[in-house]
Design an enzyme around this catalytic site. Sequence first.
Site, PDB file in Angstrom:
ATOM      1  N   TYR A  98       0.837  -1.201   0.000  1.00  0.00           N
ATOM      2  CA  TYR A  98       0.000   0.000   0.000  1.00  0.00           C
ATOM      3  C   TYR A  98       0.875   1.256   0.000  1.00  0.00           C
ATOM      4  O   TYR A  98       0.643   2.190  -0.770  1.00  0.00           O
ATOM      5  CB  TYR A  98      -0.931  -0.014   1.215  1.00  0.00           C
ATOM      6  CG  TYR A  98      -1.793   1.217   1.330  1.00  0.00           C
ATOM      7  CD1 TYR A  98      -2.847   1.430   0.443  1.00  0.00           C
ATOM      8  CD2 TYR A  98      -1.548   2.172   2.313  1.00  0.00           C
ATOM      9  CE1 TYR A  98      -3.639   2.562   0.530  1.00  0.00           C
ATOM     10  CE2 TYR A  98      -2.334   3.311   2.404  1.00  0.00           C
ATOM     11  CZ  TYR A  98      -3.381   3.496   1.517  1.00  0.00           C
ATOM     12  OH  TYR A  98      -4.157   4.629   1.590  1.00  0.00           O
ATOM     13  N   GLU A 156     -11.837   5.848   4.330  1.00  0.00           N
ATOM     14  CA  GLU A 156     -11.325   6.760   5.355  1.00  0.00           C
ATOM     15  C   GLU A 156     -12.390   7.022   6.411  1.00  0.00           C
ATOM     16  O   GLU A 156     -12.077   7.166   7.599  1.00  0.00           O
ATOM     17  CB  GLU A 156     -10.858   8.072   4.725  1.00  0.00           C
ATOM     18  CG  GLU A 156      -9.629   7.956   3.835  1.00  0.00           C
ATOM     19  CD  GLU A 156      -8.363   7.561   4.575  1.00  0.00           C
ATOM     20  OE1 GLU A 156      -8.343   7.639   5.825  1.00  0.00           O
ATOM     21  OE2 GLU A 156      -7.391   7.182   3.904  1.00  0.00           O
ATOM     22  N   TRP A 191      -5.580   2.205  10.451  1.00  0.00           N
ATOM     23  CA  TRP A 191      -5.765   2.037   9.021  1.00  0.00           C
ATOM     24  C   TRP A 191      -5.540   0.602   8.581  1.00  0.00           C
ATOM     25  O   TRP A 191      -6.216   0.105   7.685  1.00  0.00           O
ATOM     26  CB  TRP A 191      -4.836   2.980   8.256  1.00  0.00           C
ATOM     27  CG  TRP A 191      -4.914   2.767   6.777  1.00  0.00           C
ATOM     28  CD1 TRP A 191      -3.943   2.286   5.955  1.00  0.00           C
ATOM     29  CD2 TRP A 191      -6.054   3.000   5.932  1.00  0.00           C
ATOM     30  NE1 TRP A 191      -4.393   2.216   4.660  1.00  0.00           N
ATOM     31  CE2 TRP A 191      -5.693   2.649   4.620  1.00  0.00           C
ATOM     32  CE3 TRP A 191      -7.347   3.478   6.172  1.00  0.00           C
ATOM     33  CZ2 TRP A 191      -6.566   2.753   3.541  1.00  0.00           C
ATOM     34  CZ3 TRP A 191      -8.225   3.579   5.095  1.00  0.00           C
ATOM     35  CH2 TRP A 191      -7.821   3.223   3.806  1.00  0.00           C
TER      36      TRP A 191
END
Length: 204
Positions: free
Chosen positions: A35, A57, A65
């Site tokens: 990522y 988000e 995250w």
Amino acid sequence: MPPTAPAAPQPPDEHAGRASPFRCFGTGDPLYERYHDTEWGRPVRGDAAVYERLVLEGFQSGLSWITVLRKREAFRAAFAGFDPAAVAGYGEQDVERLLADAGIVRNRAKVEAAVAGARATLRLAETGPGLSELVWSHAPAPGRPAPRVPADVPASTPESVALAAALKRAGFRFVGPTTAYAAMQALGVVDDHLAACPARGGGR
């Protein structure tokens, strides 16, 4: 801000006989490394792609995250590949179905926010300027210096405050200034890779 606090530069790995790679974050987890190396901070455009990042988000709010990243494929399956037209048609039965889906983050307010965001995305496409263009219109002026240390990376900016307000007016939820700025980072609207990070400037 970055999904996790950026790591300090790594010293040479004497055992491997070569320098360890430096990343702002994610080193040690292959999914996170991928990522960082290939997505975060690289420009993303298109209403569906921007909608996906905003939804993710929003689901990340209050969580780490990596938790959302690990559930990303389950989110894509649950939300019809983040096709705004499909998600905009979700009704109460769909919301209940999603709340029973252990593969995603089961939070009613966030699920309903994702549906509201899909409907807002369609309205923006009909009336202009479109979600992608709206988000990118809040990019900061060129020439912002690269952050050198984690403390240089802001949690929000005047641009993210303005973007959050614009998204809320359009009908989005879970898009405060901090979440809006995290989306700007994820979409490459800003490049907050540290100055020493090899991924800085990728795809630009």
